[in-house]
Structures are given as C-alpha cells and as structure tokens.
Design a protein around this motif. Structure first.
Motif, mmCIF file in Angstrom:
data_model
loop_
_atom_site.group_PDB
_atom_site.id
_atom_site.type_symbol
_atom_site.label_atom_id
_atom_site.label_comp_id
_atom_site.label_asym_id
_atom_site.label_seq_id
_atom_site.Cartn_x
_atom_site.Cartn_y
_atom_site.Cartn_z
ATOM 1 N N THR A 361 30.193 20.821 46.930
ATOM 2 C CA THR A 361 30.178 22.047 46.131
ATOM 3 C C THR A 361 29.114 21.945 45.053
ATOM 4 N N GLU A 362 28.631 23.098 44.606
ATOM 5 C CA GLU A 362 27.592 23.103 43.582
ATOM 6 C C GLU A 362 28.098 22.485 42.283
ATOM 7 N N THR A 363 29.414 22.560 42.034
ATOM 8 C CA THR A 363 29.971 21.935 40.826
ATOM 9 C C THR A 363 29.884 20.422 40.928
ATOM 10 N N ILE A 367 27.236 16.222 39.254
ATOM 11 C CA ILE A 367 27.659 14.866 38.882
ATOM 12 C C ILE A 367 26.845 13.820 39.625
ATOM 13 N N LEU A 368 26.429 14.164 40.839
ATOM 14 C CA LEU A 368 25.750 13.175 41.683
ATOM 15 C C LEU A 368 24.344 12.878 41.191
ATOM 16 N N LYS A 369 23.937 11.626 41.383
ATOM 17 C CA LYS A 369 22.583 11.193 41.020
ATOM 18 C C LYS A 369 22.072 10.255 42.114
ATOM 19 N N LYS A 370 20.762 10.140 42.199
ATOM 20 C CA LYS A 370 20.162 9.199 43.130
ATOM 21 C C LYS A 370 20.642 7.788 42.808
ATOM 22 N N VAL A 391 19.735 9.252 48.255
ATOM 23 C CA VAL A 391 18.287 9.347 48.024
ATOM 24 C C VAL A 391 17.857 10.784 47.766
ATOM 25 N N LEU A 392 18.739 11.755 48.068
ATOM 26 C CA LEU A 392 18.369 13.150 47.851
ATOM 27 C C LEU A 392 19.596 13.979 47.519
ATOM 28 N N VAL A 393 19.507 14.700 46.411
ATOM 29 C CA VAL A 393 20.443 15.782 46.092
ATOM 30 C C VAL A 393 19.595 17.044 46.089
ATOM 31 N N SER A 394 19.767 17.872 47.086
ATOM 32 C CA SER A 394 18.872 19.019 47.278
ATOM 33 C C SER A 394 18.818 19.892 46.030
ATOM 34 N N PRO A 395 17.616 20.342 45.663
ATOM 35 C CA PRO A 395 17.505 21.261 44.516
ATOM 36 C C PRO A 395 17.915 22.688 44.859
ATOM 37 N N LEU A 396 18.241 22.941 46.147
ATOM 38 C CA LEU A 396 18.606 24.285 46.585
ATOM 39 C C LEU A 396 20.106 24.385 46.822
ATOM 40 N N VAL A 397 20.668 25.542 46.513
ATOM 41 C CA VAL A 397 22.080 25.816 46.747
ATOM 42 C C VAL A 397 22.190 26.855 47.851
ATOM 43 N N THR A 403 27.069 25.503 48.513
ATOM 44 C CA THR A 403 27.088 24.049 48.659
ATOM 45 C C THR A 403 25.678 23.492 48.518
ATOM 46 N N VAL A 404 25.603 22.195 48.290
ATOM 47 C CA VAL A 404 24.329 21.502 48.117
ATOM 48 C C VAL A 404 24.279 20.356 49.121
ATOM 49 N N GLU A 405 23.142 20.212 49.792
ATOM 50 C CA GLU A 405 22.985 19.134 50.773
ATOM 51 C C GLU A 405 22.652 17.825 50.065
ATOM 52 N N VAL A 406 23.313 16.762 50.494
ATOM 53 C CA VAL A 406 23.102 15.425 49.935
ATOM 54 C C VAL A 406 22.788 14.472 51.080
ATOM 55 N N LYS A 407 21.799 13.592 50.867
ATOM 56 C CA LYS A 407 21.442 12.597 51.871
ATOM 57 C C LYS A 407 21.555 11.202 51.270
ATOM 58 N N ALA A 408 22.187 10.319 52.031
ATOM 59 C CA ALA A 408 22.293 8.910 51.637
ATOM 60 C C ALA A 408 21.644 8.063 52.724
ATOM 61 N N LEU A 409 20.784 7.142 52.315
ATOM 62 C CA LEU A 409 20.087 6.282 53.274
ATOM 63 C C LEU A 409 20.961 5.079 53.601
ATOM 64 N N VAL A 410 21.101 4.805 54.907
ATOM 65 C CA VAL A 410 22.020 3.760 55.382
ATOM 66 C C VAL A 410 21.256 2.794 56.277
#
Length: 508
Positions: A361-363, A367-370, A391-397, A403-410
C-alpha cells in the motif's frame, strides 16, 4: 385473598406485581437457553447483566448442564453468592511479551534480474541455432547465425565501385595539382611579359625623344625628307611593339593581379610566396571542386562498404551476458525480416540473482527504504526460507490499486527460484520490540472493528475490550487492552460471563 384483592385493586401495586412476574418468566426462558450451551454472546452478555439479581436468588442459570447442576436449584444453600458456585475449569493462556520486529506480510512473484531478447539486425534465412532451451550460455558465446551469401556478393560489388571512385578521386587530385603548377607557370609568364612591356615602354620613350630631335633638325633643313620618314617609321614601330607588349601583359595578368585577390575576399599579402599560394587557390577553384566531389563520392562508397561489413558481422549473434536460454521462438530455416517488428529468435535470462517483486500500500511504502531485509517463502518449496534486500521502491503509485511496486534482490543459490513463482514475503521494518501475541481463538469479534477477550481476575472471568493487530498463522497480535502476566481464557467463550468463577487450566 383479601390481601391479593387489595394489591390488585391498587393500580401501582398491580403494575409492580405484573412486572416482577414478567421478569421472572423471561429469566426462566433465558436460563433454559443458557443451559443448552449454545447461546450466542449477543444473548448471554446482556442477559448476564439484566438477570444478575435473579441469578443471585435462584442460582447460576449458565451452569454447565454436564455438571448436573439444577437451573433453579431447590437447594438454596449459598444462593446469596450466586455466581460463586461450582467454578468451571477453562483452558487459559498466560500473557507474555515476545520480542518481535515490526514487519509487513505481502505476496508477490519472482522476476529475473537481467533479460536479453536476441534479434537479428539483418534479414535472411536463419541458418543455424547453436543453443537449446534450458542450456546455459556464457557471455560472448555464439547463439545463432543468419545466412549471409547475398550480402557477401553485394559487398564485392561495393568494393569494386569503391576502387573506381578512388581512381576518379586520384585523377581529380592530379588535375588539381597540375592546375596549381600551371598557375605558377602563368605567374612566370606574366612576369616575363611585364618585363617585355617595361622594355618596350622604355624603347618607345627613347624613340620619341630621338624623333623629336630629328623633327627639329628636319624643320631647319638639316635632314632630308627620306631621313625624316625613316625616323618617323622607326617611332611607329616602337609604338606598335609597345602596344603589343601591353596587350600581352594584360592578357597574362588575368586572375593574377592584386585586384583579383581583393575581389575574392582576401587581403593582399606582402610576401611573394603567400601571394603565389593565394593566386593558386583562386585560379584552381574548378579543379579543387572536382576533386572534392570525387572525394565525396569515394567516401559515400566507402561508407557503403563499411556498412555492409558491419552487417555481415551481425550475421552471427553472440550472447551479451551469462545466463540460460529461457525460450526459443524460431527454428532453423525460417526467414527473418530484420529489425523493425521482427520477433526475437530466442530469450536469455540471468537467474543467478532474481528479484522478489511485490506491491504494498502507498501508506506502507513511506516506511520502506533501500537496504531493508525481505524474508519470504515459495509455495513450491515448503519449509524453505529465502531472503534479499530492497533495491527499489518505485516512485510511482498505481492510481487504480493505490499500491507501490517494491523489488528486493535475492542471491538465487542453486537457481531454485524461477521467474513467475508465487512467494509470500515478510519485510522487517525495524528492531524487535515487546509484543503481545495470543492464540486467535481467544479473541471475540464484536460490533464494528472492536474485539474482546475474557481474562481471569481473582478467580472470576471478565470481558476486556482489546485492539487486535496482525495475524501470525493461528496467533494474533494485541496492540491494546492486555499487559504482561494477564490470564486469558481460550475456550467456552460463549458460556462465560463477567464474574463467573473459573479455574484456569494451562495446557499450552
């Protein structure tokens, strides 16, 4: 009887009597429902308050039927205690705070880190594919080849044309150089004609002076007419020679004078050598233009040859990265149309590292950070745990879902994770904090978003309103309403009421 008549004769007394009778009838009905052990909390909670006076007189209406206690026991011993009779054994849970990190639970998908769709930049028949689906490839490895015979023939033609244009350019340059040498010769001829002109002018002036002297002598009779005519003829000859020399000098001076230099937009130099160079440039413009045109044609043909050579190199396609052949779209022998909408021949992906992709959610995104850790599991690997870093918290909603897209590198150890797999992620938001966690069966949902639990105080059960948080499987987080060491009841919640005697049984 007289007493009853007098009571019913009085309107107030009659009303009070009928009210008490109706209250008792409702109490007996309520007691029978409660004794059935299937009464709803919507009945038992208000009933325990409304019929508390009757319970105090007639005994516990909610006593468990299995214990054999009478609803309105004729044995009134201890009736004054009401709820204090026959305490029930109820499974209980002692509240203890756990150190838990604040987190977000969310589902998502596995996605590749790098992907390359391999196209052919040239048209032609697909001659050979060197790899298979699922095969690992290294960076720079040859993956497929397009037939190039037609381009090789075209290259031969272009190279022949290039050689012809180079010959034309060399010829034009030689003509230019020769023209510049001719200018040097013209300058020399002009200087020679100028010297002849100067000599003719000097001889003419001498002849004129001599003729004038002879004319004076002739006038006084010192010379004969024949001698005078001879002197006049000699002067005429010198004048003719002077005129010829002047015209020759003028002709040979065309394009070689200081005026010509000035008319072409140049400053007249003082140095003779610089002046000569300028005269060469001015008088060989046509030859220079012809040479430059030939050079332009030559460069054009050379560019065509280089372009064809480059395209020939593109006939063999190499992998731009280390990875796995994910999909093959073409087969050997198919005709490729080159760039511009042509479908890829195959796709290569790198899955040594993958992305865990999910939407929050955009809320929560604020809170999330790289760098935050993401723990997740994949349904196809029950019991296995994976982790990565954001590694990425999208600047677009997303305007529709908010919602906001989040990517984590694994790090994909063993390449177990494959793009498209469904995952369940847990994002840790901070350091562990004391948290109250209860079995979810202890929490009753009330009206709206309110919840409640039964706690034990001084051997009796009491309903306490709580604020519930996140669920963790069969457990639930309690944000408000409970504290350390509180005893919460886990069963027979529909039978419990405020003030009921209970014996907590700690089976967990």
């Amino acid at each position: 009887m007289n007493l009853l008549k007098s009571l019913f004769a009085n309107k107030v007394s009659r009303t009070i009597f009928l009210g008490i009778a109706g209250y008792l009838v409702l109490y007996f009905v309520y007691a029978r429902i409660v004794r059935g052990n299937n009464a709803s909390p919507l009945i038992t909670k208000p009933g325990s308050v409304i019929f508390k006076p009757a319970d105090a007189v007639f005994g516990r209406a909610s006593m468990d039927a299995s214990e054999g206690a009478p609803l309105l026991g004729s044995n009134l011993e201890g009736a004054g205690d009401g709820l204090s009779q026959n305490p029930q054994s109820v499974e209980a849970f002692k509240v203890e705070q756990r150190m838990m990190s604040p987190n977000i639970d969310v589902s998502g998908l596995v996605d590749f880190e790098n992907k390359a769709d391999m196209f052919s930049k040239i048209g032609g028949r697909l001659e050979k594919i060197f790899v298979k689906e699922g095969e690992e490839v290294s960076q720079g490895q040859k993956v497929f080849q397009v037939e190039s015979l037609q381009m090789e023939l075209e290259l031969m033609k272009q190279q022949a044309t290039l050689e012809a244009s180079r010959s034309q350019a060399r010829l034009a340059r030689e003509k230019w150089e020769k023209a510049k040498m001719n200018v040097y010769g013209l300058v020399q001829e002009r200087e020679k004609s100028q010297a002849i002109f100067e000599k003719a002018k000097e001889e003419l002036e001498k002849a004129r002076a001599t003729f004038l002297a002879i004319e004076e002598v002739y006038k006084v009779g010192g010379l004969s007419k024949e001698e005078f005519e001879m002197a006049k003829l000699g002067l005429t000859t010198k004048e003719t020679a002077y005129g010829v020399a002047k015209r020759d000098m003028e002709i040979r001076s065309i394009g070689l004078t200081d005026e010509d230099i000035a008319q072409n937009g140049f400053m007249v130099p003082r140095s003779k050598e610089e002046k000569l160079n300028l005269l060469k440039e001015i008088n060989t413009k046509i030859e220079k233009a012809e040479y430059e045109a030939a050079e332009g044609v030559c460069r054009s043909h050379e560019a065509q040859v280089n372009s064809t050579k480059t395209m020939l190199k593109e006939a063999v396609i190499y992998s731009p990265m280390k990875g796995v052949v994910a999909k093959k779209y073409k087969t050997e022998g198919e005709l490729l149309t080159g760039p511009g909408g042509n479908q890829a021949v195959l796709t290569i992906i790198n899955i040594d590292k993958v992305y865990a992709v999910f939407n929050i959610t955009e809320t929560e995104s604020t809170i999330l950070k790289k760098g935050m850790r993401v723990d997740f599991s994949a349904d196809v690997f029950p019991g296995s745990k994976f982790s990565g870093k954001i590694v990425l918290v999208s600047p677009l909603v997303d305007q529709k879902a908010h919602t906001v897209e989040v990517k984590a590198l694994v790090e994909n150890v063993g390449r177990k994770l494959k793009p498209g797999m469904f995952i369940r992620a847990n994002i840790v938001l901070g350091e562990p904090v004391p948290t109250i966690i209860l079995p979810a069966v202890a929490v009753l949902a009330n009206e709206g978003d309110k919840s409640s639990v039964f706690v034990v105080k001084d051997g009796r059960s009491y309903s306490v309103e709580v604020k519930a948080g996140k669920k963790y499987g069969e457990d639930i987080e309690i944000l408000q309403g409970l504290k350390q060491n509180d005893i919460v009841l886990l069963e027979k919640l529909s039978q419990l009421r405020d003030g009921m005697l209970v014996v907590p049984a700690f089976n967990r």
